[in-house]
Write a protein that holds these residues in place. Structure first.
Motif, PDB file in Angstrom:
ATOM      1  N   UNK A 175       0.860  -1.183   0.000  1.00 47.43           N
ATOM      2  CA  UNK A 175       0.000   0.000   0.000  1.00 47.43           C
ATOM      3  C   UNK A 175       0.889   1.223   0.000  1.00 47.43           C
ATOM      4  N   UNK A 176       0.870   1.970  -1.101  1.00 49.43           N
ATOM      5  CA  UNK A 176       1.717   3.159  -1.217  1.00 49.43           C
ATOM      6  C   UNK A 176       3.170   2.767  -1.097  1.00 49.43           C
ATOM      7  N   UNK A 177       3.882   3.402  -0.173  1.00 44.88           N
ATOM      8  CA  UNK A 177       5.304   3.081   0.008  1.00 44.88           C
ATOM      9  C   UNK A 177       5.513   2.069   1.140  1.00 44.88           C
ATOM     10  N   UNK A 178       4.439   1.395   1.556  1.00 47.23           N
ATOM     11  CA  UNK A 178       4.558   0.417   2.641  1.00 47.23           C
ATOM     12  C   UNK A 178       4.307  -1.003   2.143  1.00 47.23           C
ATOM     13  N   UNK A 179       5.134  -1.918   2.632  1.00 44.36           N
ATOM     14  CA  UNK A 179       4.996  -3.338   2.341  1.00 44.36           C
ATOM     15  C   UNK A 179       4.641  -4.035   3.651  1.00 44.36           C
ATOM     16  N   UNK A 180       3.590  -4.837   3.625  1.00 45.76           N
ATOM     17  CA  UNK A 180       3.170  -5.600   4.795  1.00 45.76           C
ATOM     18  C   UNK A 180       3.527  -7.047   4.516  1.00 45.76           C
ATOM     19  N   UNK A 181       4.352  -7.657   5.388  1.00 45.33           N
ATOM     20  CA  UNK A 181       4.788  -9.034   5.197  1.00 45.33           C
ATOM     21  C   UNK A 181       4.466  -9.856   6.439  1.00 45.33           C
ATOM     22  N   UNK A 182       4.299 -11.169   6.230  1.00 45.61           N
ATOM     23  CA  UNK A 182       4.027 -12.076   7.345  1.00 45.61           C
ATOM     24  C   UNK A 182       4.869 -13.329   7.186  1.00 45.61           C
ATOM     25  N   UNK A 183       5.062 -14.018   8.319  1.00 52.13           N
ATOM     26  CA  UNK A 183       5.957 -15.156   8.360  1.00 52.13           C
ATOM     27  C   UNK A 183       5.555 -16.098   9.488  1.00 52.13           C
ATOM     28  N   UNK A 184       6.030 -17.351   9.451  1.00 53.19           N
ATOM     29  CA  UNK A 184       5.787 -18.253  10.587  1.00 53.19           C
ATOM     30  C   UNK A 184       6.530 -17.835  11.858  1.00 53.19           C
TER      31      UNK A 184
END
Length: 180
Positions: free
Chosen positions: A59-68
């Motif tokens: 979203x825009x200049x933000x990256x949302x990441x997820x992990x175990x």
């Protein structure tokens, strides 16, 4: 057809293309960003997680990441060339692109299969490997709700559209939730 040699940290498990950028999430927990106008021009390689990046949204200049590793991370990517004139020459090895983790959201479940941000940028949804759908405020990333959407390890895909979250799962169910 052209391609990118994606041997950065094991397999590429998640990817997202947005505004001339290709975001790749790897087994190693690395986020690698390429400019699609220059297929081989890597802009950023950033270690975000200790384990595989299983889910990503931009979203825009933000990256949302997820992990175990029981976290969701919100990372700001700055210095990206927005116009063709700003693209550095191939001989220029310096790159002004930088990434900074803004928020780390602890998850109470092991693993997240999908993350999505609502179009108005006010709500973040995350589907856990336990079958639960978790909602967070994007303003301060406060936990809002846990919805038992599917059987454990069941959520395969998820979309967040306006006030609706729709999940599909290995339990052969499609769940439809309305949030305001």
């Amino acid at each position: 057809s052209s391609g990118i040699n994606a041997e950065y940290g094991g397999l590429c498990w998640s990817l997202k293309a947005k505004e001339n950028l290709l975001y790749l999430g790897f087994e190693s927990g690395d986020l690698v960003v390429f400019d699609t106008r220059l297929h081989t021009r890597q802009l950023l390689d950033l270690k975000l997680h200790n384990e595989i990046i299983t889910a990503m949204d931009v979203r825009g200049d933000q990256v949302i990441t997820a992990s175990p590793d029981n976290t969701i991370k919100v990372t700001s990517i700055v210095g990206v060339p927005r116009t063709n004139e700003e693209i550095p020459a191939p001989s220029d090895t310096s790159c002004p692109v930088q990434g900074q983790t803004l928020h780390t959201i602890p998850m109470k479940c092991q693993g997240t299969s999908r993350v999505a941000v609502r179009e108005d940028n006010r709500l973040l949804a995350a589907s856990g490997w336990d079958g639960g759908l978790r909602l967070f405020s994007r303003k301060k990333y406060n936990f809002l709700a846990l919805v038992p959407a599917h059987d454990p390890e069941a959520i395969c895909d998820m979309t967040l559209d306006n006030n609706h979250v729709i999940c599909s799962g290995r339990d052969k169910k499609i769940s439809f939730w309305t949030f305001y």
